[in-house]
Enzyme design. Structure first.
Site, PDB file in Angstrom:
ATOM      1  N   HIS A 226      -6.393   3.613   2.732  1.00 50.38           N
ATOM      2  CA  HIS A 226      -5.781   4.234   1.554  1.00 50.38           C
ATOM      3  C   HIS A 226      -6.825   5.119   0.885  1.00 50.38           C
ATOM      4  CE1 HIS A 226      -3.559   4.672  -2.134  1.00 50.38           C
ATOM      5  NE2 HIS A 226      -4.556   4.161  -2.823  1.00 50.38           N
ATOM      6  N   TYR A 262      -1.619   8.462  -7.804  1.00 51.52           N
ATOM      7  CA  TYR A 262      -1.962   7.934  -9.125  1.00 51.52           C
ATOM      8  C   TYR A 262      -3.329   8.474  -9.547  1.00 51.52           C
ATOM      9  CZ  TYR A 262      -4.635   4.588  -6.300  1.00 51.52           C
ATOM     10  OH  TYR A 262      -5.496   4.024  -5.396  1.00 51.52           O
ATOM     11  N   ASP A 544      22.581 -23.424  -3.786  1.00 52.66           N
ATOM     12  CA  ASP A 544      23.865 -24.090  -3.627  1.00 52.66           C
ATOM     13  C   ASP A 544      24.287 -23.945  -2.172  1.00 52.66           C
ATOM     14  OD1 ASP A 544      24.508 -21.406  -3.672  1.00 52.66           O
ATOM     15  OD2 ASP A 544      26.462 -21.744  -4.596  1.00 52.66           O
TER      16      ASP A 544
HETATM   17  C1  LIG Z   1      -8.691   2.285  -2.661  1.00 51.41           C
HETATM   18  C2  LIG Z   1      -7.923   1.122  -3.175  1.00 51.41           C
HETATM   19  C3  LIG Z   1      -7.189   1.261  -4.338  1.00 51.41           C
HETATM   20  C4  LIG Z   1      -6.480   0.185  -4.844  1.00 51.41           C
HETATM   21  N1  LIG Z   1      -5.867   0.312  -6.050  1.00 51.41           N
HETATM   22  C5  LIG Z   1      -5.262  -0.750  -6.610  1.00 51.41           C
HETATM   23  C6  LIG Z   1      -4.742  -0.674  -7.916  1.00 51.41           C
HETATM   24  O1  LIG Z   1      -4.884   0.335  -8.603  1.00 51.41           O
HETATM   25  N2  LIG Z   1      -4.072  -1.749  -8.403  1.00 51.41           N
HETATM   26  C7  LIG Z   1      -3.923  -2.889  -7.677  1.00 51.41           C
HETATM   27  O2  LIG Z   1      -3.285  -3.809  -8.170  1.00 51.41           O
HETATM   28  N3  LIG Z   1      -4.449  -3.008  -6.448  1.00 51.41           N
HETATM   29  C8  LIG Z   1      -5.114  -1.975  -5.898  1.00 51.41           C
HETATM   30  N4  LIG Z   1      -5.650  -2.075  -4.648  1.00 51.41           N
HETATM   31  C9  LIG Z   1      -5.373  -3.288  -3.840  1.00 51.41           C
HETATM   32  C10 LIG Z   1      -6.260  -4.444  -4.253  1.00 51.41           C
HETATM   33  O3  LIG Z   1      -7.590  -4.049  -4.239  1.00 51.41           O
HETATM   34  C11 LIG Z   1      -6.066  -5.627  -3.300  1.00 51.41           C
HETATM   35  O4  LIG Z   1      -4.703  -5.866  -3.115  1.00 51.41           O
HETATM   36  C12 LIG Z   1      -6.727  -6.892  -3.838  1.00 51.41           C
HETATM   37  O5  LIG Z   1      -8.053  -6.617  -4.194  1.00 51.41           O
HETATM   38  C13 LIG Z   1      -6.692  -8.005  -2.807  1.00 51.41           C
HETATM   39  O6  LIG Z   1      -7.490  -9.067  -3.259  1.00 51.41           O
HETATM   40  P1  LIG Z   1      -7.806 -10.304  -2.300  1.00 51.41           P
HETATM   41  O7  LIG Z   1      -8.663 -11.235  -3.046  1.00 51.41           O
HETATM   42  O8  LIG Z   1      -6.529 -10.817  -1.753  1.00 51.41           O
HETATM   43  O9  LIG Z   1      -8.540  -9.662  -1.047  1.00 51.41           O
HETATM   44  P2  LIG Z   1     -10.075  -9.166  -0.837  1.00 51.41           P
HETATM   45  O10 LIG Z   1     -10.662  -8.607  -2.067  1.00 51.41           O
HETATM   46  O11 LIG Z   1     -10.056  -8.274   0.351  1.00 51.41           O
HETATM   47  O12 LIG Z   1     -10.811 -10.503  -0.512  1.00 51.41           O
HETATM   48  C14 LIG Z   1     -10.669 -11.174   0.719  1.00 51.41           C
HETATM   49  C15 LIG Z   1     -11.993 -11.837   1.014  1.00 51.41           C
HETATM   50  O13 LIG Z   1     -11.859 -12.631   2.191  1.00 51.41           O
HETATM   51  C16 LIG Z   1     -13.113 -12.643   2.803  1.00 51.41           C
HETATM   52  N5  LIG Z   1     -13.006 -13.056   4.204  1.00 51.41           N
HETATM   53  C17 LIG Z   1     -12.408 -12.403   5.216  1.00 51.41           C
HETATM   54  N6  LIG Z   1     -12.576 -13.064   6.369  1.00 51.41           N
HETATM   55  C18 LIG Z   1     -13.299 -14.160   6.088  1.00 51.41           C
HETATM   56  C19 LIG Z   1     -13.819 -15.233   6.867  1.00 51.41           C
HETATM   57  N7  LIG Z   1     -13.615 -15.317   8.189  1.00 51.41           N
HETATM   58  N8  LIG Z   1     -14.549 -16.175   6.245  1.00 51.41           N
HETATM   59  C20 LIG Z   1     -14.778 -16.126   4.902  1.00 51.41           C
HETATM   60  N9  LIG Z   1     -14.313 -15.125   4.123  1.00 51.41           N
HETATM   61  C21 LIG Z   1     -13.580 -14.159   4.704  1.00 51.41           C
HETATM   62  C22 LIG Z   1     -13.577 -11.200   2.681  1.00 51.41           C
HETATM   63  O14 LIG Z   1     -14.966 -11.074   2.848  1.00 51.41           O
HETATM   64  C23 LIG Z   1     -13.111 -10.847   1.284  1.00 51.41           C
HETATM   65  O15 LIG Z   1     -14.132 -10.997   0.331  1.00 51.41           O
HETATM   66  C24 LIG Z   1      -6.420  -1.035  -4.130  1.00 51.41           C
HETATM   67  C25 LIG Z   1      -7.150  -1.173  -2.954  1.00 51.41           C
HETATM   68  C26 LIG Z   1      -7.903  -0.109  -2.482  1.00 51.41           C
HETATM   69  C27 LIG Z   1      -8.687  -0.308  -1.227  1.00 51.41           C
END
Ligand SMILES: Cc1cc2nc3c(=O)[nH]c(=O)nc-3n(C[C@H](O)[C@H](O)[C@H](O)COP(=O)(O)OP(=O)(O)OC[C@H]3O[C@@H](n4cnc5c(N)ncnc54)[C@H](O)[C@@H]3O)c2cc1C
Length: 628
Positions: A226, A262, A544
């Site tokens: 993105h 946005y 239901d």
């Molecule tokens: C450019 C961009 C713009 C965005 N803009 C918005 C916005 O304006 N508003 C909004 O609501 N959302 C926005 N988002 C989306 C939002 O950032 C994500 O949906 C949200 O941060 C997801 O959070 P999370 O904790 O689920 O995932 P993450 O932050 O990805 O965390 C997942 C974690 O799991 C860990 N992990 C993975 N595999 C393993 C493993 N094997 N062992 C241990 N740990 C592991 C990773 O290291 C990571 O730290 C945006 C995202 C991007 C990239």
């Protein structure tokens, strides 16, 4: 090492969950591991510009967003005021009359749910955003609860508060390897620093989660690149004092819905986010250690053109940026979070497919579910077990998530069927529907008729009795539906009920478990049908349904195909091992006949003997004719 629960992933969802389990529910001995650094994680949380959008056409998401905004606002600001979250409000720009009408609808929904929002004219919008071109818009919706958040600061805040209870142990740079399941229950988690003995693990690895979830069941989501770009300093904002935290963003978060883009201010520059490009899908197994890819300017051309249209001060700049990247985030198969406990590996939970906007609400719900067994908000649309088998297939996920990305801000009418994939499942009567010129909708993957064009003559005949419709209400609707309705009310009509599913409960203890699940008496004569409800532990209504007793220890429960997967999970979760619970819908089909003359019709195909005593709320096996 042992733990009461292990959280896998320390992004905004995992850290918010740690906060809820420890601070809100008083759990201790929680271990949180992340493969990367914390609080600045390698996941999406650290890359997002942080828009918290407190409005949506979906009530659950709106509740989650409003709750999240409130909680983010309450977090300590370790780097000074307004740093973690600031309630600038959010503005949804509308470029067309149709979009404006949709926002009027959303404004009404917000009022109905008790949340604040208001419609703005182009001039009023310009007062909030004196750098856009008001001639490009037809108006906007303003939501005062929306704002901007710093993901890393929020993670830090949640982890610090959870640690302060003494109940959380955080292990960055510690990869999850596997979950150990014995007799269908979690007994431990294998990590890079060894085995952790526990009966509870929560997967919160989001875009990585499908690759780690084989013991949990399918997590149908896909990672997408993105685009986010921050312009060079703009001369119009050159007097911005970078030391003054009030001048970091200044304006509400802006979503230019018709352009799928946005914006937010970053001191003297403008941040531009774009969905206006071909979906750039990444298989969760190929994400690698960091949720980041290099910027692809060849996909940003349209976005730049649309940004210059909306923001005149960009018109004399070139598409060059001080910072630009392709971050990555998740799109689930239906756009909703994927939450809940696995049936096949009890104690293994999913907390995935959340936006920053909803993350605290997601964590609140998962924590309540884990601690109290049920949630304040209805989790039907977020349930881990809500997906039909076809939705879990790799090809379906590929197609549907790309569609979801393309349509992210599109105007989707509430009655508009999914655009693709279509023709995934066909009813046994599909050929008859086609012959009757059906206009199809897709229901749980099945193509089912909304109305038959061959009944157009009936609609002409009855036109005076069918109220006409205009605007949104006239879309995905036909007066033929009114005519078919009247014909059934006054005569009789045959319906394809392929979307009705059957859960068969049989074996020793079947009567007891059916009685336990249902609010009405189901220990009835064989052949009786009971209309009843399933109740939740707190006394709410789960669903239901009708229940038919076929034998002393055999029942059929009729549920809708749309909720079948989670209904099946509900029965299996409660049933003792002596009872067999099966989805037998694929072996049967159903038709319904309704109307005052329904009996006259069935008299023609049933013998007198079959009809004797065949009253309402009874079931029996009868022979009508050969099929085929
Ligand atoms: C450019 C961009 C713009 C965005 N803009 C918005 C916005 O304006 N508003 C909004 O609501 N959302 C926005 N988002 C989306 C939002 O950032 C994500 O949906 C949200 O941060 C997801 O959070 P999370 O904790 O689920 O995932 P993450 O932050 O990805 O965390 C997942 C974690 O799991 C860990 N992990 C993975 N595999 C393993 C493993 N094997 N062992 C241990 N740990 C592991 C990773 O290291 C990571 O730290 C945006 C995202 C991007 C990239």
């Amino acid at each position: 090492m042992n733990a009461r629960a292990v959280i896998i992933g320390g992004g905004i969802v995992g850290s918010a969950l740690a906060y809820h389990l420890t601070v809100v529910h008083g759990w201790n001995n929680i271990v949180l591991i992340d493969q990367g650094d914390l609080p600045e994680n390698p996941g999406s949380t650290s890359h997002a510009p942080g828009g918290v959008v407190a409005n949506a056409h979906n009530k659950t998401l709106t509740d989650m967003a409003q709750y999240s905004a409130d909680l983010y606002e309450s977090l300590p600001n370790p780097k000074g005021p307004h740093h973690t979250f600031r309630r600038y409000g959010g503005i949804e720009l509308t470029r067309t009359p149709e979009r404006y009408e949709d926002m009027v609808r959303l404004n009404g929904e917000m009022a109905g749910w008790g949340y604040e929002s208001r419609m703005l004219s182009p001039e009023e919008t310009y007062e909030y955003l004196p750098f856009i071109d008001p001639k490009v818009i037809t108006g906007s919706l303003f939501s005062p609860a929306s704002g901007l958040v710093k993901g890393v600061q929020v993670v830090d805040g949640f982890l610090n508060l959870a640690r302060a209870t003494g109940g959380l142990d955080v292990h960055p740079n510690t990869a999850f390897r596997d979950v150990v399941v014995v007799d269908g229950r979690v007994v431990g988690v294998e990590t890079a620093i060894g085995h952790i003995k526990t009966d509870t693990a929560v997967l919160a690895a989001n875009i990585w989660s499908p690759a780690l979830a084989h013991k949990l069941g399918a997590i149908p989501l896909m990672a997408f690149q993105h685009h986010y770009a921050i312009t060079h300093p703009l001369k119009q904002w050159s007097d911005t004092d970078h030391e003054d935290p009030d001048l970091e963003a200044v304006y509400p978060l802006i979503r230019d819905l018709d352009a799928a883009m946005y914006y937010r201010r970053h001191w003297d520059a403008l941040g531009i986010g774009s969905y206006h490009h071909v979906p750039q899908m990444v298989d969760p197994r190929d994400v690698g250690p960091d949720a980041m890819r290099p910027f692809t300017p060849e996909h940003f051309g349209d976005a730049w053109r649309l940004a210059r249209e909306m923001v005149p001060m960009l018109r004399d700049s070139a598409p060059e940026f001080q910072k630009a990247y392709n971050g990555m985030f998740a799109f689930s198969a239906d756009g909703m979070p994927i939450l809940g406990e696995s049936l096949q590996a009890r104690g293994f939970w999913s907390a995935n497919a959340s936006w920053i906007t909803h993350a605290a609400g997601v964590a609140k719900s998962v924590a309540e579910w884990m601690v109290e067994g049920e949630t304040e908000w209805d989790m039907r649309q977020c349930h881990l077990h809500r997906f039909q088998e076809h939705v879990k297939s790799r090809q379906y996920i590929d197609v549907v998530t790309q569609k979801n990305y393309r349509e992210v801000y599109d105007l989707i009418h509430p009655k508009q069927p999914i655009t693709e994939p279509r023709n995934v499942r066909l009813s046994p009567y599909h050929a008859e529907h086609v012959a009757a010129e059906a206009r199809f909708t897709a229901f749980a993957g099945f193509e089912l008729p909304n109305w038959y064009e061959s009944n157009a003559g009936l609609a002409d005949e009855l036109s005076e009795r069918i109220p006409s419709r205009t605007g949104l209400g006239s879309q995905w609707w036909s007066p033929i539906m009114g005519a078919e309705h009247l014909a059934i009310r006054e005569n009789a009509g045959l319906m394809d009920l392929t979307g009705l599913s059957i859960i068969e409960v049989s074996g020793p203890g079947a009567s007891e478990i059916v009685g336990f699940l249902c609010s009405n008496e189901t220990d009835v004569e064989i052949g009786k049908v009971v209309y009843t409800c399933w109740l939740t532990p707190g006394g709410g209504i789960k669903r239901d349904l009708t229940v038919t007793r076929l034998d002393s220890d055999r029942y059929w429960m009729f549920v809708g195909e749309g909720t079948l997967p989670q209904d099946l999970e509900w029965v299996r979760r409660h049933a003792p091992s002596s009872v067999t619970v099966n989805d037998i819908s694929p072996a049967y089909t159903a038709v319904g006949i309704w109307g005052p003359h329904a009996h006259t019709v069935i008299e023609r195909v049933m013998s007198e003997e079959d009809l004797k005593g065949f009253d309402f709320y009874t079931a029996r096996w009868i022979e009508i004719a050969m099929t085929g």
